[in-house]
Design a protein around this motif. Structure first.
Motif, PDB file in Angstrom:
ATOM      1  N   LYS A  25       0.375  -1.246   0.105  1.00 12.73           N
ATOM      2  CA  LYS A  25      -0.098   0.050   0.044  1.00 12.73           C
ATOM      3  C   LYS A  25       0.681   1.717   0.353  1.00 12.73           C
ATOM      4  CE  LYS A  25      -3.034   2.820   3.149  1.00 12.73           C
ATOM      5  NZ  LYS A  25      -3.840   2.879   4.817  1.00 12.73           N
ATOM      6  N   GLU A  26       1.813   1.392   1.238  1.00 12.67           N
ATOM      7  CA  GLU A  26       2.253   2.305   0.766  1.00 12.67           C
ATOM      8  C   GLU A  26       3.327   2.644  -0.649  1.00 12.67           C
ATOM      9  OE1 GLU A  26       1.826   0.798   4.320  1.00 12.67           O
ATOM     10  OE2 GLU A  26       2.302  -0.311   3.416  1.00 12.67           O
ATOM     11  N   THR A  27       3.939   1.999  -1.114  1.00 10.12           N
ATOM     12  CA  THR A  27       4.243   2.339  -2.579  1.00 10.12           C
ATOM     13  C   THR A  27       3.775   2.840  -3.486  1.00 10.12           C
ATOM     14  OG1 THR A  27       5.825   0.261  -1.703  1.00 10.12           O
ATOM     15  CG2 THR A  27       5.343   0.837  -4.504  1.00 10.12           C
ATOM     16  N   TRP A  30       2.500   6.554  -2.083  1.00 10.70           N
ATOM     17  CA  TRP A  30       3.831   7.028  -3.057  1.00 10.70           C
ATOM     18  C   TRP A  30       3.673   7.254  -4.192  1.00 10.70           C
ATOM     19  CZ3 TRP A  30       8.087   7.178  -5.837  1.00 10.70           C
ATOM     20  CH2 TRP A  30       9.098   7.958  -6.099  1.00 10.70           C
ATOM     21  N   TRP A 298      -7.366   1.043  -0.030  1.00 13.84           N
ATOM     22  CA  TRP A 298      -5.971   1.551   0.834  1.00 13.84           C
ATOM     23  C   TRP A 298      -6.762   3.351   0.401  1.00 13.84           C
ATOM     24  CZ3 TRP A 298      -2.141  -1.420  -3.022  1.00 13.84           C
ATOM     25  CH2 TRP A 298      -2.043  -2.132  -2.568  1.00 13.84           C
TER      26      TRP A 298
END
Length: 348
Positions: A25-27, A30, A298
């Protein structure tokens, strides 16, 4: 450039959104924020150029954002980047302040090149961005040279060197590839192939249209990459970086991408059809990332809109910063040219 094969890719690209995500999710979050910043910054730059607040040359990156974002997520802090004169997006992906880039476009003293470089010569050593370069293909041997320095100093870092599809006609491109492979330099050569060198189709300028095969002449591992998919860019760059850090030498990647705007702001892009343009817009990398984020829960549509609104405000703030910044002092004309401090310039 759009043909039956490209349309088939477009359909498969949309289908891939339904598959399991390859990254966290973070990728994805970003990527969304990074590419949105590039897109909004470039849209505003084009608008300001039309208002004659930005002068000189201006080459936009709209549509190619995945080429920078996917590489940025795959590489490490301390790796070096170098590219041609289409150079606003890469430093944004690396974390350069939009204020510093916008001020440089305005030729202001607060710009990242002190207002001396303008659109085509953005630099930020702090984030490893070794510049945009205005001479076609000139950055290719420079990229090899940077990689040589990294190897000589045993830093374990790599250099990623971007170029357009037209730059591969330069002799320096072939010289650099030969030296890089001979010396096993830690460099990733990237051809951003949008199908048109300035305004002429690759198919009209070369018998070799599979540009990645040019690297095979020097036994360089080479491959094409669907650069409308940020995931594919990340994976290809990660593989190339691993090879480079292991001392195995360079890789040549052909990023098959598409730019929605012409070569520069003065290019009406009449050499392509509206149908071709719309076909590629249907594969937009930002929209694909957005769809993956929404499908996996997300973030909501409203939350992504909030991120977009914040980015728009950030870009607006950079314009205000640029407009309120001073122009360079005339004495700056004689600085940053020679190492010798008292070089005898002819002043009259």
């Amino acid at each position: 450039m759009a043909d039956t094969k490209d349309k088939a890719k477009a359909k498969s690209a949309k289908a891939k959104v339904q598959a399991e995500p390859k990254f966290s999710k973070e990728t994805y979050m970003w990527w969304f924020e990074s590419m949105k910043l590039m897109r909004r910054f470039e849209e505003k730059s084009g608008q300001l150029y039309g208002q004659q607040k930005i002068k000189g040359f201006c080459h936009l990156y709209i549509g190619q954002e995945a080429c920078a974002a996917g590489a940025a997520s795959a590489l490490e802090k301390g790796d070096k980047w170098i590219t041609a004169y289409r150079d606003h997006a890469h430093p944004l992906a690396l974390g350069t302040s939009p204020d510093a880039i916008m001020a440089e476009l305005f030729a202001k003293a607060t710009g990242c090149s002190k207002g001396k470089g303008g659109s085509m010569h953005i630099f930020d050593k702090e984030v490893g961005f070794m510049g945009g370069h205005g001479i076609v293909g000139a950055q290719v041997p420079l990229g090899a040279g940077i990689a040589f320095a990294e190897k000589y100093n045993k830093t374990g870092k790599v250099c990623i060197c971007y170029m357009g599809d037209g730059a591969v006609r330069q002799g320096a491109f072939h010289e650099a590839l030969n030296m890089a492979m001979t010396w096993k330099l830690p460099v990733i050569f990237v051809i951003e192939n949008n199908g048109y060198a300035m305004g002429t189709s690759v198919k009209r300028t070369s018998n070799v249209v599979e540009l990645y095969t040019l690297g095979e002449s020097y036994d360089i591992p080479s491959e094409p990459v669907d650069a409308m998919e940020v995931e594919s860019v990340h994976e290809a760059v990660a593989r190339a970086a691993e090879r480079a850090r292991a001392g195995e030498g360079p890789t040549l990647l052909e990023f098959r991408t598409y730019r929605y705007k012409g070569h520069s702001m003065s290019d009406p892009a009449k050499y392509r059809t509206k149908e071709e343009l719309e076909d590629y817009k249907g594969r937009d990398s930002i929209e694909s990332v957005k769809a993956t984020i929404l499908k996996n829960g997300w973030a909501t549509e409203e939350e992504l809109d909030e991120i977009d609104d914040k980015i728009k405000q950030r870009v607006a703030d950079s314009v205000k910063f640029a407009e309120e910044s001073p122009y360079p002092d005339p004495k700056e004309l004689y600085t940053d040219i020679y190492v010798e401090g008292d070089y005898p310039f002819i002043m009259d």
